[in-house]
Scaffold this active site. Structure first.
Site, PDB file in Angstrom:
ATOM      1  CE  LYS A  92      -2.114  -1.023   3.923  1.00 20.02           C
ATOM      2  NZ  LYS A  92      -1.454  -2.288   4.327  1.00 20.02           N
ATOM      3  NE  ARG A 131      -4.794  -1.366   9.968  1.00 22.84           N
ATOM      4  CZ  ARG A 131      -3.743  -0.761   9.420  1.00 22.84           C
ATOM      5  NH1 ARG A 131      -3.855   0.418   8.872  1.00 22.84           N
ATOM      6  NH2 ARG A 131      -2.576  -1.373   9.394  1.00 22.84           N
ATOM      7  NE  ARG A 138       7.116  -1.933   6.190  1.00 19.41           N
ATOM      8  CZ  ARG A 138       5.779  -1.937   6.159  1.00 19.41           C
ATOM      9  NH1 ARG A 138       5.145  -1.787   5.011  1.00 19.41           N
ATOM     10  NH2 ARG A 138       5.092  -2.100   7.260  1.00 19.41           N
ATOM     11  NE  ARG A 181       5.543   0.426  10.497  1.00 20.02           N
ATOM     12  CZ  ARG A 181       4.396   0.203   9.873  1.00 20.02           C
ATOM     13  NH1 ARG A 181       4.216   0.664   8.641  1.00 20.02           N
ATOM     14  NH2 ARG A 181       3.427  -0.453  10.453  1.00 20.02           N
ATOM     15  NE  ARG A 234       1.938  -4.391  11.598  1.00 22.56           N
ATOM     16  CZ  ARG A 234       3.018  -4.091  10.875  1.00 22.56           C
ATOM     17  NH1 ARG A 234       4.198  -4.583  11.212  1.00 22.56           N
ATOM     18  NH2 ARG A 234       2.914  -3.323   9.823  1.00 22.56           N
TER      19      ARG A 234
HETATM   20  P1  AMP Z   1       0.224   0.770   9.200  1.00 18.83           P
HETATM   21  O1  AMP Z   1       1.319   1.764   9.030  1.00 18.83           O
HETATM   22  O2  AMP Z   1      -0.929   1.027   8.266  1.00 18.83           O
HETATM   23  O3  AMP Z   1       0.721  -0.655   9.123  1.00 18.83           O
HETATM   24  O4  AMP Z   1      -0.362   0.989  10.665  1.00 18.83           O
HETATM   25  C1  AMP Z   1       0.433   0.756  11.803  1.00 18.83           C
HETATM   26  C2  AMP Z   1      -0.441   0.604  13.006  1.00 18.83           C
HETATM   27  O5  AMP Z   1      -1.187   1.795  13.250  1.00 18.83           O
HETATM   28  C3  AMP Z   1      -1.491  -0.496  12.911  1.00 18.83           C
HETATM   29  O6  AMP Z   1      -0.957  -1.785  13.236  1.00 18.83           O
HETATM   30  C4  AMP Z   1      -2.531  -0.008  13.927  1.00 18.83           C
HETATM   31  O7  AMP Z   1      -2.121  -0.276  15.246  1.00 18.83           O
HETATM   32  C5  AMP Z   1      -2.499   1.497  13.724  1.00 18.83           C
HETATM   33  N1  AMP Z   1      -3.463   1.918  12.677  1.00 18.83           N
HETATM   34  C6  AMP Z   1      -3.179   2.408  11.451  1.00 18.83           C
HETATM   35  N2  AMP Z   1      -4.303   2.686  10.772  1.00 18.83           N
HETATM   36  C7  AMP Z   1      -5.332   2.355  11.581  1.00 18.83           C
HETATM   37  C8  AMP Z   1      -6.749   2.366  11.437  1.00 18.83           C
HETATM   38  N3  AMP Z   1      -7.340   2.781  10.317  1.00 18.83           N
HETATM   39  N4  AMP Z   1      -7.494   1.958  12.496  1.00 18.83           N
HETATM   40  C9  AMP Z   1      -6.926   1.550  13.646  1.00 18.83           C
HETATM   41  N5  AMP Z   1      -5.602   1.487  13.838  1.00 18.83           N
HETATM   42  C10 AMP Z   1      -4.796   1.889  12.813  1.00 18.83           C
END
Ligand code: AMP
Length: 275
Positions: free
Chosen positions: A53, A129, A168, A201, A212
């Site tokens: 993404k 999500r 990553r 990260r 996750r």
């Molecule tokens: P990402 O960078 O999209 O992988 O997001 C990292 C983390 O942020 C996720 O594992 C969640 O803990 C939190 N997060 C990101 N987007 C959302 C969302 N739309 N709803 C809830 N938690 C989120």
């Protein structure tokens, strides 16, 4: 002015009026005119961590000159600033859970309301999500008389994600991502564009990934069904090389454009058939 000139002028004004009407009908059918379909985008990318993404979204932003809203990036920025929200969110993020729906819906609303880049449309990355987030987004768009054009699911087998995630590297300020083996930066641990340091990260490890992925399958897979029911869902094979994934996305956009054009000429054909 002779009769012929008068007649040409009269016909031209009829043509102008028909063209205006066709544009209006296209706007009603597609939310924008066929010309603007290529300029304006309102879409989202759904996919598990590591599906790509964050690699594809900046390319969509560049193509359409729209805003790229990644809730994960927004939350990490709060974590880096050590705000109250950031401190709370970090615990949840490191455990592979989800931050509350109200918080992320509020963050997206704030951007759509105030980020000037969103005037050209938006690409949502990592949001919605959960089904309540998808419903929150629908309500937000409805109040603006807008609709979503595409909900693209990046499909990939869980087994391929461990290697992608554990290698990553990211540039926190821009969200640009690299991979130690598949897409290394020109200089080790350094962003190609700014020369700033790259980081790994804290949730990009095998253990957090397991959680996750479990969260993704439980909470986000229903979001895929939600969009399948609306008719705007499209799937892309995300196990392909990033360039091939990009070509698949371009095919979706081209298909959209072709449909809008066909509908435009369809309307003209109907008009021609009637006269
Ligand atoms: P990402 O960078 O999209 O992988 O997001 C990292 C983390 O942020 C996720 O594992 C969640 O803990 C939190 N997060 C990101 N987007 C959302 C969302 N739309 N709803 C809830 N938690 C989120």
């Amino acid at each position: 002015m002779g009769y012929l000139d008068e007649e040409v002028k009269r016909l031209q004004s009829i043509i102008d009026s028909i063209e205006g009407r066709v544009r209006d009908l296209e706007t009603k059918q597609f939310g924008s005119s066929s010309k603007k379909t290529t300029d304006e985008i309102r879409m989202l990318l759904i996919g598990p961590p590591g599906a790509g993404k964050g690699t594809q979204a900046p390319k969509i932003k560049e193509k359409f000159n729209c805003c790229h809203l990644a809730t994960g990036d927004m939350l990490r920025s709060q974590v880096a600033k050590k705000t109250t929200l950031g401190r709370e969110a970090k615990k949840i993020m490191d455990q592979g859970g989800l931050v509350s729906d109200d918080i992320v819906i509020g963050m997206i609303k704030e951007e759509l309301d105030n980020n000037p880049e969103c005037k050209g449309g938006f690409i949502l990355d990592g949001f919605p999500r959960t089904v309540p987030q998808a419903e929150g987004l629908d309500a937000m768009l409805k109040s603006r008389n807008q609709t979503l054009q595409h909900a693209v699911e990046l499909q990939i087998d869980d087994a391929l994600l461990v290697a992608r995630i554990t290698g990553r590297l990211v540039h926190p300020a821009s969200g640009r991502s690299y991979h130690t083996a598949f897409n290394p930066p020109k200089v080790a641990m350094t962003d190609d564009i700014t020369g700033e340091p790259l980081v790994q990260r804290s949730d990009d490890n095998a253990e957090a990934l397991k959680k996750r992925l479990a969260t993704y399958h439980k909470q986000t897979t229903p979001v895929v069904s939600y969009y399948k029911n609306t008719g705007i869902w499209k799937a892309v094979d995300a196990s392909q090389e990033p360039g091939q994934v990009w070509n698949s996305l371009l095919a979706i956009f081209d298909n959209d454009k072709a449909k809008a054009e066909a509908a435009g000429s369809g309307i003209l054909n109907k008009l021609a058939g009637r006269s």
